[in-house]
Enzyme design. Structure first.
Site, PDB file in Angstrom:
ATOM      1  N   ASP A   1       0.974  -1.257  -0.129  1.00  0.00           N
ATOM      2  CA  ASP A   1       0.084  -0.217   0.067  1.00  0.00           C
ATOM      3  C   ASP A   1       0.741   1.177  -0.178  1.00  0.00           C
ATOM      4  O   ASP A   1       1.973   1.179   0.504  1.00  0.00           O
ATOM      5  CB  ASP A   1      -1.066  -0.092   1.318  1.00  0.00           C
TER       6      ASP A   1
ATOM      7  N   ASP B   1      -7.249  -1.122  -4.526  1.00  0.00           N
ATOM      8  CA  ASP B   1      -7.965  -1.007  -3.721  1.00  0.00           C
ATOM      9  C   ASP B   1      -9.165   0.175  -4.344  1.00  0.00           C
ATOM     10  O   ASP B   1     -10.241   0.039  -4.364  1.00  0.00           O
ATOM     11  CB  ASP B   1      -7.779  -0.301  -2.471  1.00  0.00           C
TER      12      ASP B   1
END
Length: 158
Positions: free
Chosen positions: A116, A132
């Site tokens: 991330d 995402d």
């Protein structure tokens, strides 16, 4: 034989490619935990790993999440190959969800975690990645598709 649900496949490929390319860039450019302020105090690139789902939900549950990613991916591929020709918004939505699920799924199987890096600090939101984002945008596309479909009851004369 004509290629069915073309937009689905294009969206899935682009989402998957962009997700993997951006994660590769982050891993090659940053040290784990390193942050680069793009808009200081508002938006940063911050390299973290995540053993949970989107936006750090279900942290530490990588084992069942990897199988969930695989299951969703196979289900969507089956829908596109074996199901009917989908409307444009449905194709786009399902394609983006597939690309995101495959991107995070591959990370979970290969690494045991997801990379991330998108860090919106202004709203103190969980660090997330492009997969995402594509999954979220895909869900919005499916919501738009459902709003455009009018129920049969509206067509009945009263």
């Amino acid at each position: 034989m004509r290629f069915k649900n073309r937009l689905f496949w294009i969206a899935a490929f682009i989402a998957f490619f962009v997700d993997q390319l951006t994660k590769y860039w982050v891993v090659q450019t940053f040290s784990l935990g390193e942050t680069l302020p793009i808009l200081p105090g508002i938006f940063h690139f911050t390299y973290v790993t995540n053993t949970g789902a989107a936006f750090s939900l279900f942290s530490g549950k990588v084992e069942w999440l990897r199988w969930l990613s695989l299951g969703v991916s196979l289900l969507l591929i089956g829908l596109a190959l074996l199901g009917p020709v989908l409307e444009r918004w449905d194709q786009l939505g399902y394609g983006l969800i597939l690309g995101g699920a495959m991107g995070n799924g591959i990370d979970r199987f290969a690494l045991g975690y997801v990379v991330d890096f998108l860090d919106f600090r202004l709203i103190n939101f969980a660090v997330f990645n492009m997969a995402d984002s594509f999954i979220s945008i895909g869900i919005v596309c499916l919501l738009l598709a459902s709003l455009q479909k009018s129920p049969d009851s509206h067509h009945r004369s009263r």
